[in-house]
Design a protein around this motif. Structure first.
Motif, short mmCIF file in Angstrom:
data_model
loop_
_atom_site.label_atom_id
_atom_site.label_comp_id
_atom_site.label_asym_id
_atom_site.label_seq_id
_atom_site.Cartn_x
_atom_site.Cartn_y
_atom_site.Cartn_z
N GLY A 136 78.63 -51.96 47.77
CA GLY A 136 77.34 -51.54 48.25
C GLY A 136 76.26 -51.63 47.19
O GLY A 136 76.53 -51.73 46.00
N ALA A 137 75.00 -51.56 47.65
CA ALA A 137 73.86 -51.77 46.76
C ALA A 137 73.77 -50.71 45.67
O ALA A 137 73.52 -51.01 44.50
N LYS A 138 73.97 -49.44 46.05
CA LYS A 138 73.81 -48.38 45.07
C LYS A 138 74.78 -48.55 43.91
O LYS A 138 74.39 -48.49 42.73
N MET A 139 76.07 -48.77 44.21
CA MET A 139 77.05 -48.97 43.15
C MET A 139 76.80 -50.29 42.43
O MET A 139 77.03 -50.40 41.22
N GLY A 140 76.28 -51.28 43.15
CA GLY A 140 75.99 -52.56 42.50
C GLY A 140 74.95 -52.43 41.42
O GLY A 140 75.15 -52.90 40.29
N TYR A 141 73.81 -51.78 41.74
CA TYR A 141 72.76 -51.64 40.72
C TYR A 141 73.22 -50.72 39.58
O TYR A 141 72.82 -50.91 38.43
N PHE A 142 74.04 -49.73 39.90
CA PHE A 142 74.59 -48.88 38.85
C PHE A 142 75.48 -49.69 37.90
O PHE A 142 75.51 -49.44 36.69
N SER A 143 76.17 -50.68 38.45
CA SER A 143 77.11 -51.46 37.63
C SER A 143 76.41 -52.46 36.72
O SER A 143 76.97 -52.87 35.70
#
Length: 557
Positions: A134-141
């Motif tokens: 998902g986007a939220k975890m993607g940008y966090f990563s």
């Protein structure tokens, strides 16, 4: 029930892109133009452009984030996403480090092309994580993957950390006084965090409360306020000593080495150094620095002190100035009795047996004590170090010279001056000065002064020697050590414990600079605990990769 409005900035969602009606709109939906814009912003914000331009680094990755969003909305295949990401990175590398080609055209092209390809790895990992988690975890990563890569780039055989993002603040040391806690990778975290928050604020402007746009300003402002306060309160520490640095200005292309068009004999080169030193030395001077490979004839370390030029230096300089020490660059050789005692970098000749060639810092404690040696250990890939995977291949190819790597050493040697017990210099040779955790080891081993000896003339009058100078200033903040810098044809001078350049010579001129330095023996948090951010990012990156691979499988099951 009335829905609760989120109070945190959230990653933008992907939706069908509207048809642009203006030139700016078309730019904002064109991946090639976004790649060019992002590369231009990062180049413009990079040292050594004027300090206010550094602010552009906080938006330099926003075009890339938009580029990735556009490609996602278009349903682009992974190959096109990689191609556009690579275009962005190769342009940034080319704009910022093109000057490497002055030294070697092939090396300059390789540095740009290969480094950009390697930089794609964290971006592709981000893309994959975003798809799977998902986007939220993607940008966090994304910053985690990038900083894990930067940490790797500091230690493996293909190391080339010139564009480590934390180096981008080298022209504004007052902004990053907190590097004494985080090191320069803390600057990488800062830069990525702000870029992502600015992108979120723009992309979510229609659905987030207006006041959430203050998050990017806070993310920029709070670290700046902390840094300014820290810098204002910090006082130079340690007893004082006077140091002299010499810049002989011998053209490495035309004058320094045998076979060049206007070769200056080694005897004349040494005479010029001794004359310039004698003209600028003072009775209270306790240390003199000469640049990298000052004595470029090959010296066997076991017989170094018996060499005629070495004895001449002792008689003409050191014996006349009791209490004076000298740090200089040489090319040295160590022989091994047999193959079993040789190192992995050892070469072999029938008349010499097994031996290593070193780019060496030689230290003369005084007029009579034996010289001490430190071997350069962060070697330039492809020039001073051949990755093991290529060594066997190159040994079977006639390149018109000797194939193989220079030797190196495991430990950071610190040289102590007997005339001034508080003066303990950490010898740093050229390229080594861009490695924060590496330089830490000198301070950890007791160095009270960092001494950089280099030859930046290979890069001509380009941003290269200026960037190299200011990168070294970051090491002063991280360790809270003064820096004395002697360059052959670059810029010589001094940096204080705030990372401020207090003296600098001109470019491509013979010069000398003398200054009183402080000899601090206290250890900063970064010196004591090392690169926590980089190692932590690598651990988290491993967990994210595991989650991206296993998470969908678990949900499916």
């Amino acid at each position: 029930m009335t829905p609760t409005t989120t109070t945190q900035p959230m990653p933008p969602t992907t939706s069908t892109l509207p048809t642009p009606t203006s030139a700016l709109g078309r730019l904002w939906q064109s991946p090639p133009l976004l790649a060019l814009l992002g590369a231009a912003l990062l180049w413009a914000g990079w040292p050594t452009h004027p300090a206010p331009f550094t602010l552009l680094l906080f938006v330099g990755f926003v075009p890339y984030l938009r580029l990735e969003q556009v490609l996602t909305a278009q349903g682009a295949r992974r190959g096109r996403v990689f191609a556009m990401s690579y275009l962005f990175l190769v342009l940034w590398n080319a704009f910022t480090t093109w000057w490497v080609s002055y030294s070697t055209l092939g090396g300059g092209i390789a540095a740009v092309v290969l480094n950009a390809a390697l930089m794609c790895l964290p971006l592709m990992a981000f893309r994959r994580t975003k798809e799977r988690l998902g986007a939220k975890m993607g940008y966090f990563s994304l910053p985690i993957y990038w900083i894990a890569f930067e940490q790797l780039h500091l230690h493996w055989d293909l190391t080339w950390p010139w564009l480590t993002l934390g180096n981008g603040f080298a022209s504004v040391p007052s902004w990053v006084q907190w590097y004494e806690y985080t090191g320069f990778l803390g600057g990488s975290v800062w830069l990525w965090g702000v870029n992502i928050l600015i992108f979120w604020a723009w992309a979510g402007r229609r659905r987030l409360p207006y006041w959430t746009n203050s998050w990017p300003a806070l993310a920029i402002g709070l670290p700046l306020i902390f840094s300014f306060g820290l810098g204002r309160s910090y006082q130079e520490k340690g007893p004082e000593a006077e140091v002299l640095v010499i810049q002989p200005n011998i053209d490495p292309y035309e004058e320094k080495f045998p076979g060049t068009a206007r070769f200056i004999t080694f005897e004349e080169q040494l005479k010029r150094l001794l004359d310039r030193t004698e003209q600028n030395i003072a009775p209270q001077t306790r240390l003199v620095l000469w640049p990298e490979t000052t004595l470029d004839e090959t010296y066997f370390e076991t017989t170094f002190d018996r060499e005629a030029k070495v004895q001449h230096i002792r008689q003409v300089l050191l014996a006349r100035h009791p209490g004076l020490s000298l740090l200089t660059g040489i090319t040295s050789v160590v022989r091994y009795p047999d193959k079993e005692h040789a190192t992995v970098t050892a070469r072999h000749r029938d008349d010499l047996g097994y031996y290593d060639v070193f780019n060496t810092a030689a230290f003369f404690p005084d007029a009579s004590a034996p010289a001490q040696f430190y071997h350069k250990s962060r070697l330039v890939p492809g020039v001073e170090k051949i990755p093991p995977v290529l060594t066997g291949l190159l040994n079977n190819i006639d390149l018109g010279g000797v194939a193989g790597s220079y030797g190196s050493q495991e430990q950071r040697t610190v040289f102590a001056s007997p005339g001034t017990p508080a003066l303990r210099v950490g010898p740093i040779i050229c390229y080594e000065s861009i490695y924060g955790d590496f330089i830490n080891q000198y301070a950890h081993n007791g160095a009270t002064l960092l001494g950089i000896i280099t030859n930046d003339g290979w890069w001509s009058d380009s941003p290269g020697h200026e960037q190299h100078l200011v990168y070294g200033a970051l090491r002063a903040i991280e360790t809270r050590r003064d820096v004395a810098r002697s360059a052959n044809t670059g810029i010589s001078g001094f940096v204080n414990q705030h990372g401020e350049i207090t003296q600098r010579t001109g470019w491509w001129v013979g010069a000398a600079a003398r200054s009183v330095v402080h000899l601090n023996d206290e250890q900063t948090f970064y010196v004591r605990y090392g690169e926590l951010i980089g190692r932590g990012a690598q651990l988290l990156a491993g967990l994210l990769v595991l989650g991206a691979v296993a998470g969908p499988l678990v949900r499916k099951k």
